[in-house]
Design a protein around this motif. Sequence first.
Motif, PDB file in Angstrom:
ATOM      1  N   GLN A 112       7.312   6.667 -10.413  1.00  0.00           N
ATOM      2  CA  GLN A 112       6.541   6.828  -9.184  1.00  0.00           C
ATOM      3  C   GLN A 112       5.653   5.605  -9.021  1.00  0.00           C
ATOM      4  OE1 GLN A 112       6.556   9.364  -6.771  1.00  0.00           O
ATOM      5  NE2 GLN A 112       5.237   7.935  -5.657  1.00  0.00           N
ATOM      6  N   MET A 113       5.831   4.912  -7.918  1.00  0.00           N
ATOM      7  CA  MET A 113       5.092   3.674  -7.674  1.00  0.00           C
ATOM      8  C   MET A 113       4.203   3.840  -6.449  1.00  0.00           C
ATOM      9  SD  MET A 113       8.052   0.846  -8.449  1.00  0.00           S
ATOM     10  CE  MET A 113       8.993   1.244  -6.969  1.00  0.00           C
ATOM     11  N   ASN A 114       2.908   3.770  -6.647  1.00  0.00           N
ATOM     12  CA  ASN A 114       1.935   3.893  -5.567  1.00  0.00           C
ATOM     13  C   ASN A 114       1.162   2.586  -5.397  1.00  0.00           C
ATOM     14  OD1 ASN A 114       2.643   6.654  -5.325  1.00  0.00           O
ATOM     15  ND2 ASN A 114       1.109   7.242  -6.844  1.00  0.00           N
ATOM     16  N   GLY A 171      -2.505   2.822 -13.594  1.00  0.00           N
ATOM     17  CA  GLY A 171      -3.223   3.455 -12.499  1.00  0.00           C
ATOM     18  C   GLY A 171      -2.459   3.477 -11.194  1.00  0.00           C
ATOM     19  N   ARG A 172      -1.336   2.739 -11.121  1.00  0.00           N
ATOM     20  CA  ARG A 172      -0.549   2.706  -9.885  1.00  0.00           C
ATOM     21  C   ARG A 172       0.836   3.345 -10.076  1.00  0.00           C
ATOM     22  NH1 ARG A 172       1.019  -1.991  -7.551  1.00  0.00           N
ATOM     23  NH2 ARG A 172       1.155  -3.108  -9.538  1.00  0.00           N
ATOM     24  N   GLY A 179       0.789  -1.215   0.000  1.00  0.00           N
ATOM     25  CA  GLY A 179       0.000   0.000   0.000  1.00  0.00           C
ATOM     26  C   GLY A 179       0.827   1.273   0.000  1.00  0.00           C
ATOM     27  N   GLY A 180       2.122   1.123   0.227  1.00  0.00           N
ATOM     28  CA  GLY A 180       3.007   2.276   0.273  1.00  0.00           C
ATOM     29  C   GLY A 180       3.478   2.721  -1.094  1.00  0.00           C
ATOM     30  N   SER A 181       4.386   3.695  -1.076  1.00  0.00           N
ATOM     31  CA  SER A 181       4.884   4.293  -2.315  1.00  0.00           C
ATOM     32  C   SER A 181       6.403   4.380  -2.302  1.00  0.00           C
ATOM     33  CB  SER A 181       4.307   5.710  -2.492  1.00  0.00           C
ATOM     34  OG  SER A 181       2.902   5.689  -2.589  1.00  0.00           O
ATOM     35  N   LEU A 182       6.966   4.361  -3.498  1.00  0.00           N
ATOM     36  CA  LEU A 182       8.388   4.617  -3.711  1.00  0.00           C
ATOM     37  C   LEU A 182       8.537   5.373  -5.013  1.00  0.00           C
ATOM     38  CD1 LEU A 182      10.230   1.243  -2.899  1.00  0.00           C
ATOM     39  CD2 LEU A 182      10.459   3.389  -1.644  1.00  0.00           C
ATOM     40  N   ARG A 183       9.603   6.155  -5.115  1.00  0.00           N
ATOM     41  CA  ARG A 183       9.944   6.781  -6.380  1.00  0.00           C
ATOM     42  C   ARG A 183      11.350   6.369  -6.773  1.00  0.00           C
ATOM     43  NH1 ARG A 183      10.475  13.068  -8.414  1.00  0.00           N
ATOM     44  NH2 ARG A 183      12.403  12.969  -7.178  1.00  0.00           N
TER      45      ARG A 183
END
Length: 120
Positions: A79-81, A63-64, A15-19
């Motif tokens: 960008q990864m969401n 979409g993610r 559920g987190g994000s990374l760039r």
Amino acid sequence: QVQLVESGGGLVQAGGSLRLSCAASSSSYSMGWFRQAPGKEREFVAAVTRSGASTVYADFVKGRFTISRDNAKNTLYLQMNSLKPEDTAVYYCAASQRWAGGSLTGYDYWGQGTQVTVSS
């Protein structure tokens, strides 16, 4: 020839994000992101044209994830969401002298990769 250096990988909860970033020695190439999970083949994630005007994505990231580039900085981003455990892989950036889209064999240069691990 172009040199590519990825950064930004790490450990994140589902559920987190990374760039991710990919520093390139030139912006005169179309660029792509690929990934390879243990025991699996390298697969296409996303690609962007030289200008950044057009992008394509694998269905499983639509979409993610968002691919972008800053040609003034010679840097490619991913960008990864909404990350999922199945997104765990080594992520590679790649450069092509022509438009290669999702074709792995169409890319001429590859970075060393950055590890992304998503915990459940």
